[in-house]
Design a protein around this motif. Sequence first.
Motif, PDB file in Angstrom:
ATOM      1  N   GLY A  32       0.792  -1.227   0.000  1.00  0.00           N
ATOM      2  CA  GLY A  32       0.000   0.000   0.000  1.00  0.00           C
ATOM      3  C   GLY A  32       0.824   1.278   0.000  1.00  0.00           C
ATOM      4  O   GLY A  32       0.299   2.357   0.245  1.00  0.00           O
ATOM      5  N   ASP A  60      -2.787  11.563  -7.444  1.00  0.00           N
ATOM      6  CA  ASP A  60      -4.238  11.345  -7.577  1.00  0.00           C
ATOM      7  C   ASP A  60      -4.559   9.854  -7.531  1.00  0.00           C
ATOM      8  O   ASP A  60      -5.527   9.435  -6.887  1.00  0.00           O
ATOM      9  CB  ASP A  60      -4.756  11.945  -8.883  1.00  0.00           C
ATOM     10  CG  ASP A  60      -4.741  13.473  -8.897  1.00  0.00           C
ATOM     11  OD1 ASP A  60      -4.584  14.099  -7.819  1.00  0.00           O
ATOM     12  OD2 ASP A  60      -4.884  14.046 -10.000  1.00  0.00           O
ATOM     13  N   THR A  61      -3.748   9.056  -8.220  1.00  0.00           N
ATOM     14  CA  THR A  61      -3.965   7.609  -8.244  1.00  0.00           C
ATOM     15  C   THR A  61      -3.756   7.017  -6.853  1.00  0.00           C
ATOM     16  O   THR A  61      -4.530   6.164  -6.408  1.00  0.00           O
ATOM     17  CB  THR A  61      -3.027   6.945  -9.267  1.00  0.00           C
ATOM     18  OG1 THR A  61      -3.333   7.478 -10.560  1.00  0.00           O
ATOM     19  CG2 THR A  61      -3.197   5.430  -9.292  1.00  0.00           C
ATOM     20  N   ALA A  62      -2.724   7.469  -6.166  1.00  0.00           N
ATOM     21  CA  ALA A  62      -2.473   6.991  -4.804  1.00  0.00           C
ATOM     22  C   ALA A  62      -3.665   7.311  -3.910  1.00  0.00           C
ATOM     23  O   ALA A  62      -4.151   6.448  -3.161  1.00  0.00           O
ATOM     24  CB  ALA A  62      -1.196   7.627  -4.246  1.00  0.00           C
ATOM     25  N   ARG A  63      -4.158   8.532  -3.995  1.00  0.00           N
ATOM     26  CA  ARG A  63      -5.293   8.943  -3.162  1.00  0.00           C
ATOM     27  C   ARG A  63      -6.528   8.101  -3.479  1.00  0.00           C
ATOM     28  O   ARG A  63      -7.219   7.632  -2.579  1.00  0.00           O
ATOM     29  CB  ARG A  63      -5.565  10.430  -3.373  1.00  0.00           C
ATOM     30  CG  ARG A  63      -6.532  11.024  -2.371  1.00  0.00           C
ATOM     31  CD  ARG A  63      -6.669  12.526  -2.500  1.00  0.00           C
ATOM     32  NE  ARG A  63      -5.451  13.278  -2.239  1.00  0.00           N
ATOM     33  CZ  ARG A  63      -4.938  13.508  -1.031  1.00  0.00           C
ATOM     34  NH1 ARG A  63      -5.512  13.009   0.043  1.00  0.00           N
ATOM     35  NH2 ARG A  63      -3.845  14.242  -0.899  1.00  0.00           N
ATOM     36  N   GLU A  64      -6.801   7.898  -4.759  1.00  0.00           N
ATOM     37  CA  GLU A  64      -7.981   7.116  -5.167  1.00  0.00           C
ATOM     38  C   GLU A  64      -7.918   5.679  -4.665  1.00  0.00           C
ATOM     39  O   GLU A  64      -8.950   5.059  -4.405  1.00  0.00           O
ATOM     40  CB  GLU A  64      -8.091   7.101  -6.698  1.00  0.00           C
ATOM     41  CG  GLU A  64      -8.493   8.429  -7.298  1.00  0.00           C
ATOM     42  CD  GLU A  64      -8.203   8.521  -8.801  1.00  0.00           C
ATOM     43  OE1 GLU A  64      -7.890   7.490  -9.426  1.00  0.00           O
ATOM     44  OE2 GLU A  64      -8.284   9.640  -9.332  1.00  0.00           O
ATOM     45  N   ASN A  65      -6.699   5.145  -4.532  1.00  0.00           N
ATOM     46  CA  ASN A  65      -6.524   3.750  -4.132  1.00  0.00           C
ATOM     47  C   ASN A  65      -6.209   3.575  -2.643  1.00  0.00           C
ATOM     48  O   ASN A  65      -6.026   2.447  -2.194  1.00  0.00           O
ATOM     49  CB  ASN A  65      -5.423   3.098  -4.973  1.00  0.00           C
ATOM     50  CG  ASN A  65      -5.884   2.862  -6.394  1.00  0.00           C
ATOM     51  OD1 ASN A  65      -6.645   1.942  -6.661  1.00  0.00           O
ATOM     52  ND2 ASN A  65      -5.455   3.716  -7.316  1.00  0.00           N
ATOM     53  N   GLY A  66      -6.120   4.681  -1.911  1.00  0.00           N
ATOM     54  CA  GLY A  66      -5.825   4.600  -0.487  1.00  0.00           C
ATOM     55  C   GLY A  66      -4.378   4.250  -0.186  1.00  0.00           C
ATOM     56  O   GLY A  66      -4.074   3.718   0.883  1.00  0.00           O
ATOM     57  N   TRP A  67      -3.473   4.552  -1.134  1.00  0.00           N
ATOM     58  CA  TRP A  67      -2.049   4.272  -0.934  1.00  0.00           C
ATOM     59  C   TRP A  67      -1.372   5.459  -0.273  1.00  0.00           C
ATOM     60  O   TRP A  67      -1.780   6.605  -0.461  1.00  0.00           O
ATOM     61  CB  TRP A  67      -1.334   4.017  -2.258  1.00  0.00           C
ATOM     62  CG  TRP A  67      -1.887   2.912  -3.094  1.00  0.00           C
ATOM     63  CD1 TRP A  67      -2.597   1.819  -2.666  1.00  0.00           C
ATOM     64  CD2 TRP A  67      -1.793   2.785  -4.518  1.00  0.00           C
ATOM     65  NE1 TRP A  67      -2.932   1.024  -3.748  1.00  0.00           N
ATOM     66  CE2 TRP A  67      -2.450   1.585  -4.885  1.00  0.00           C
ATOM     67  CE3 TRP A  67      -1.205   3.556  -5.514  1.00  0.00           C
ATOM     68  CZ2 TRP A  67      -2.541   1.156  -6.207  1.00  0.00           C
ATOM     69  CZ3 TRP A  67      -1.293   3.133  -6.820  1.00  0.00           C
ATOM     70  CH2 TRP A  67      -1.947   1.935  -7.160  1.00  0.00           C
ATOM     71  N   MET A  68      -0.307   5.183   0.441  1.00  0.00           N
ATOM     72  CA  MET A  68       0.566   6.232   0.941  1.00  0.00           C
ATOM     73  C   MET A  68       1.694   6.383  -0.085  1.00  0.00           C
ATOM     74  O   MET A  68       1.893   5.514  -0.930  1.00  0.00           O
ATOM     75  CB  MET A  68       1.135   5.861   2.320  1.00  0.00           C
ATOM     76  CG  MET A  68       0.050   5.671   3.389  1.00  0.00           C
ATOM     77  SD  MET A  68      -1.028   7.116   3.600  1.00  0.00           S
ATOM     78  CE  MET A  68       0.080   8.247   4.419  1.00  0.00           C
ATOM     79  N   ASP A  88      -0.525  14.875   3.260  1.00  0.00           N
ATOM     80  CA  ASP A  88      -1.180  13.807   4.028  1.00  0.00           C
ATOM     81  C   ASP A  88      -0.948  12.432   3.396  1.00  0.00           C
ATOM     82  O   ASP A  88      -1.184  11.407   4.041  1.00  0.00           O
ATOM     83  CB  ASP A  88      -2.687  14.080   4.151  1.00  0.00           C
ATOM     84  CG  ASP A  88      -3.402  14.093   2.804  1.00  0.00           C
ATOM     85  OD1 ASP A  88      -2.912  14.771   1.889  1.00  0.00           O
ATOM     86  OD2 ASP A  88      -4.434  13.416   2.697  1.00  0.00           O
ATOM     87  N   LEU A  89      -0.472  12.402   2.157  1.00  0.00           N
ATOM     88  CA  LEU A  89      -0.199  11.132   1.478  1.00  0.00           C
ATOM     89  C   LEU A  89       1.173  10.551   1.855  1.00  0.00           C
ATOM     90  O   LEU A  89       1.451   9.392   1.535  1.00  0.00           O
ATOM     91  CB  LEU A  89      -0.240  11.321  -0.047  1.00  0.00           C
ATOM     92  CG  LEU A  89      -1.612  11.581  -0.664  1.00  0.00           C
ATOM     93  CD1 LEU A  89      -1.461  11.935  -2.129  1.00  0.00           C
ATOM     94  CD2 LEU A  89      -2.499  10.365  -0.495  1.00  0.00           C
TER      95      LEU A  89
END
Length: 92
Positions: A32, A60-68, A88-89
């Motif tokens: 993740g 954007d992709t990280a945020r959409e997928n809940g990745w840090m 925050d990511l």
Amino acid sequence: MSRAIEHNTEAQRFQYTEEGMLSVLDYTLRGGIMAITHTGVPEAVGGRGIAADLVQAALDTARENGWMVRPLCSYAAAYIRRHPEQQDLLAS
């Protein structure tokens, strides 16, 4: 300006071609956490905001997928520092 950035999941890469030249953002994904390892834009098409758009697409992709995100690439790290709304990511 909106660019059609392609997410090549198999290669773990975001890519964009301008004037026949490929610009890339490479990453690895483990547990993740998206580690951004490299951002590359050919000098001939540099200075057009392509690297920034690649980083934004990755975030954007990280945020959409809940990745840090772990920005190992100096450009991506600087981009996130300049955009507090993305901090925050950051993976600890």
